[in-house]
Design a protein around this motif. Structure first.
Motif, mmCIF file in Angstrom:
data_model
loop_
_atom_site.group_PDB
_atom_site.id
_atom_site.type_symbol
_atom_site.label_atom_id
_atom_site.label_comp_id
_atom_site.label_asym_id
_atom_site.label_seq_id
_atom_site.Cartn_x
_atom_site.Cartn_y
_atom_site.Cartn_z
ATOM 1 N N ALA A 195 -54.666 51.435 69.891
ATOM 2 C CA ALA A 195 -53.939 50.883 68.749
ATOM 3 C C ALA A 195 -52.457 50.754 69.070
ATOM 4 C CB ALA A 195 -54.134 51.775 67.524
ATOM 5 N N ARG A 196 -51.838 49.739 68.494
ATOM 6 C CA ARG A 196 -50.376 49.575 68.640
ATOM 7 C C ARG A 196 -49.663 49.858 67.328
ATOM 8 N NH1 ARG A 196 -48.945 44.069 71.506
ATOM 9 N NH2 ARG A 196 -47.082 45.225 72.159
ATOM 10 N N MET A 197 -50.460 50.108 66.302
ATOM 11 C CA MET A 197 -49.944 50.505 64.989
ATOM 12 C C MET A 197 -50.864 51.577 64.431
ATOM 13 S SD MET A 197 -49.107 46.920 62.966
ATOM 14 C CE MET A 197 -48.798 47.754 61.399
ATOM 15 N N ALA A 198 -50.322 52.413 63.546
ATOM 16 C CA ALA A 198 -51.145 53.351 62.789
ATOM 17 C C ALA A 198 -50.610 53.413 61.374
ATOM 18 C CB ALA A 198 -51.127 54.736 63.423
ATOM 19 N N THR A 199 -51.499 53.670 60.429
ATOM 20 C CA THR A 199 -51.104 53.784 59.034
ATOM 21 C C THR A 199 -52.074 54.714 58.333
ATOM 22 O OG1 THR A 199 -50.408 52.497 57.096
ATOM 23 C CG2 THR A 199 -52.417 51.762 58.226
ATOM 24 N N LEU A 200 -51.898 54.902 57.020
ATOM 25 C CA LEU A 200 -52.709 55.880 56.289
ATOM 26 C C LEU A 200 -53.307 55.250 55.034
ATOM 27 C CD1 LEU A 200 -50.312 58.961 56.563
ATOM 28 C CD2 LEU A 200 -52.336 58.487 57.959
ATOM 29 N N ALA A 201 -54.259 55.958 54.469
ATOM 30 C CA ALA A 201 -54.948 55.491 53.264
ATOM 31 C C ALA A 201 -55.370 56.700 52.444
ATOM 32 C CB ALA A 201 -56.170 54.653 53.651
ATOM 33 N N GLU A 202 -55.916 56.419 51.269
ATOM 34 C CA GLU A 202 -56.509 57.476 50.444
ATOM 35 C C GLU A 202 -57.651 56.873 49.635
ATOM 36 O OE1 GLU A 202 -54.028 59.108 47.406
ATOM 37 O OE2 GLU A 202 -53.225 57.178 46.782
ATOM 38 N N PRO A 203 -58.633 57.682 49.250
ATOM 39 C CA PRO A 203 -59.760 57.152 48.478
ATOM 40 C C PRO A 203 -59.319 56.608 47.120
ATOM 41 C CG PRO A 203 -60.279 59.321 49.382
ATOM 42 C CD PRO A 203 -58.811 59.107 49.593
ATOM 43 N N ILE A 204 -59.988 55.546 46.689
ATOM 44 C CA ILE A 204 -59.808 55.020 45.333
ATOM 45 C C ILE A 204 -60.938 55.573 44.482
ATOM 46 C CG2 ILE A 204 -59.915 52.944 43.895
ATOM 47 C CD1 ILE A 204 -58.611 51.421 46.207
ATOM 48 N N GLU A 205 -60.576 56.145 43.334
ATOM 49 C CA GLU A 205 -61.575 56.867 42.551
ATOM 50 C C GLU A 205 -61.789 56.322 41.149
ATOM 51 O OE1 GLU A 205 -60.124 60.841 42.893
ATOM 52 O OE2 GLU A 205 -60.999 61.132 44.895
ATOM 53 N N ASP A 206 -61.129 55.193 40.814
ATOM 54 C CA ASP A 206 -61.370 54.619 39.495
ATOM 55 C C ASP A 206 -61.267 53.103 39.581
ATOM 56 O OD1 ASP A 206 -58.507 53.723 38.286
ATOM 57 O OD2 ASP A 206 -58.283 55.494 39.551
ATOM 58 N N ALA A 207 -61.981 52.433 38.687
ATOM 59 C CA ALA A 207 -62.071 50.971 38.712
ATOM 60 C C ALA A 207 -60.731 50.312 38.394
ATOM 61 C CB ALA A 207 -63.141 50.507 37.724
ATOM 62 N N GLN A 208 -59.930 50.925 37.535
ATOM 63 C CA GLN A 208 -58.638 50.339 37.178
ATOM 64 C C GLN A 208 -57.750 50.200 38.415
ATOM 65 O OE1 GLN A 208 -56.469 52.493 34.170
ATOM 66 N NE2 GLN A 208 -54.836 50.966 34.055
ATOM 67 N N THR A 209 -57.714 51.234 39.251
ATOM 68 C CA THR A 209 -56.935 51.172 40.494
ATOM 69 C C THR A 209 -57.513 50.113 41.428
ATOM 70 O OG1 THR A 209 -56.349 53.509 40.305
ATOM 71 C CG2 THR A 209 -56.142 52.510 42.486
ATOM 72 N N LEU A 210 -58.829 50.069 41.529
ATOM 73 C CA LEU A 210 -59.484 49.125 42.428
ATOM 74 C C LEU A 210 -59.174 47.680 42.054
ATOM 75 C CD1 LEU A 210 -61.496 48.764 44.806
ATOM 76 C CD2 LEU A 210 -63.320 48.676 43.092
ATOM 77 N N PHE A 211 -59.122 47.376 40.766
ATOM 78 C CA PHE A 211 -58.910 45.997 40.315
ATOM 79 C C PHE A 211 -57.429 45.615 40.232
ATOM 80 C CE2 PHE A 211 -63.331 46.368 39.262
ATOM 81 C CZ PHE A 211 -63.822 45.079 39.274
ATOM 82 N N ASN A 212 -56.533 46.548 40.520
ATOM 83 C CA ASN A 212 -55.099 46.291 40.446
ATOM 84 C C ASN A 212 -54.631 45.583 41.716
ATOM 85 O OD1 ASN A 212 -52.308 46.344 40.305
ATOM 86 N ND2 ASN A 212 -52.166 48.523 39.801
ATOM 87 N N PRO A 213 -54.126 44.331 41.618
ATOM 88 C CA PRO A 213 -53.699 43.610 42.824
ATOM 89 C C PRO A 213 -52.464 44.211 43.490
ATOM 90 C CG PRO A 213 -53.160 42.351 40.846
ATOM 91 C CD PRO A 213 -53.998 43.501 40.399
ATOM 92 N N SER A 214 -51.754 45.086 42.796
ATOM 93 C CA SER A 214 -50.625 45.770 43.430
ATOM 94 C C SER A 214 -51.094 46.881 44.372
ATOM 95 C CB SER A 214 -49.695 46.368 42.369
ATOM 96 O OG SER A 214 -49.123 45.349 41.588
ATOM 97 N N VAL A 215 -52.343 47.293 44.219
ATOM 98 C CA VAL A 215 -52.933 48.309 45.093
ATOM 99 C C VAL A 215 -53.606 47.598 46.263
ATOM 100 C CG1 VAL A 215 -54.672 50.137 45.274
ATOM 101 C CG2 VAL A 215 -53.279 49.926 43.196
ATOM 102 N N VAL A 216 -53.110 47.839 47.468
ATOM 103 C CA VAL A 216 -53.659 47.175 48.651
ATOM 104 C C VAL A 216 -54.867 47.959 49.156
ATOM 105 C CG1 VAL A 216 -53.174 46.423 51.009
ATOM 106 C CG2 VAL A 216 -51.398 46.249 49.242
ATOM 107 N N LYS A 217 -55.959 47.238 49.328
ATOM 108 C CA LYS A 217 -57.185 47.851 49.813
ATOM 109 C C LYS A 217 -57.310 47.663 51.329
ATOM 110 C CE LYS A 217 -57.698 46.220 46.134
ATOM 111 N NZ LYS A 217 -56.830 46.089 44.929
ATOM 112 N N VAL A 218 -57.910 48.651 51.999
ATOM 113 C CA VAL A 218 -58.112 48.559 53.439
ATOM 114 C C VAL A 218 -59.560 48.904 53.754
ATOM 115 C CG1 VAL A 218 -57.285 50.943 53.780
ATOM 116 C CG2 VAL A 218 -57.336 49.356 55.716
ATOM 117 N N VAL A 219 -60.116 48.166 54.714
ATOM 118 C CA VAL A 219 -61.465 48.425 55.208
ATOM 119 C C VAL A 219 -61.371 48.677 56.704
ATOM 120 C CG1 VAL A 219 -63.817 47.542 55.447
ATOM 121 C CG2 VAL A 219 -62.442 46.896 53.453
ATOM 122 N N SER A 220 -61.966 49.781 57.162
ATOM 123 C CA SER A 220 -61.897 50.155 58.578
ATOM 124 C C SER A 220 -63.284 50.153 59.201
ATOM 125 C CB SER A 220 -61.293 51.557 58.727
ATOM 126 O OG SER A 220 -60.035 51.625 58.119
#
Length: 254
Positions: free
Chosen positions: A124-149
């Protein structure tokens, strides 16, 4: 053993929602000082503030921070980091951690974690972090960036949209998180190799990052691998609005 790394804190005076944000007072100190102090508690060999404004330069000097005055025409914090890495003469394989200038509550352990993850994953030439999403409101918020690894912890994509789209589950009930889908929120802290920063700037923006307003998509577009791990401690959200500022003030003044 902790990886050797430098922290750079991009800090702009101009902010649409909170003008002069880095110099706003929190518990008797400008916000940028709180960020710098948290970064200094990490294992970084060096902590540097990067700004395009003389007022921030003077403020940083007053509390003893190393500060670099950069050009005003950068499109992103990463472009500003690249200029600083060049000015500091960092080696191509040196690790640079980008700590946002509006994160006065950033845990030092998170800064160490993202640097160590990049050091441990040479693919990797970059590294970053994430955290679990635990509610639908957060998931549907476009200000919350989702990541799939992928199964090796390398990013497949980032999006403001819901990824992956659980077709059958959402058809039955769009208000409930489907079981067995590890939705994750991207946390905006990055570690880079200094040589990569120069490549990143030379490439220029691509249509994908412009569409989502997510500059990390430029790296994926050019085939760069980004390592993603869940943060050991989920950092509190940064200061984007007046409401955020008052919340952080209450926390730090307490």
């Amino acid at each position: 053993m902790t990886a050797a790394f430098t922290v750079v804190i991009p800090s702009r005076f101009a902010s649409t929602r909170l003008p002069g944000k880095p110099l706003l007072s929190i518990a008797g100190k400008p916000m940028i000082q709180h960020v710098w102090e948290q970064a200094c508690k990490s294992s970084a060999q060096r902590v540097v503030v990067a700004t395009d404004d003389a007022r921030i330069v003077e403020a940083c000097k007053s509390f003893g921070a190393e500060v670099v005055l950069t050009r005003e025409d950068h499109n992103s914090g990463t472009d500003r980091l690249a200029e600083v890495a060049a000015k500091l003469g960092l080696a191509a394989d040196a690790i640079v951690v980008n700590v946002q200038g509006d994160e006065p509550l950033i845990p030092p352990s998170v800064i160490d974690q993202v640097a160590a993850n990049l050091a441990a994953h040479t693919e990797a030439r970059m590294a970053t972090l994430a955290e679990p999403i635990e509610d639908a409101q957060t998931l549907f918020n476009p200000s919350v960036v989702k990541v799939v690894s992928d199964l090796n912890g390398l990013a497949l994509t980032f999006s403001r949209a819901i990824l992956p789209w659980a077709r059958d589950a959402f058809a039955k009930n769009p208000d409930v998180l489907p079981e067995g889908v590890p939705y994750r929120r991207h946390i905006g802290i990055y570690a880079y190799r200094a040589g990569f920063l120069q490549d990143f700037v030379a490439w220029g923006p691509c249509w994908l990052e412009n569409t989502e307003s997510l500059e990390q998509l430029r790296a994926l577009w050019h085939g760069v691998r980004i390592h993603v791990a869940d943060a050991l401690i989920a950092p509190p959200t940064g200061v984007d609005t007046a409401e955020d500022l008052e919340r952080v003030r209450r926390l730090l003044e307490a």
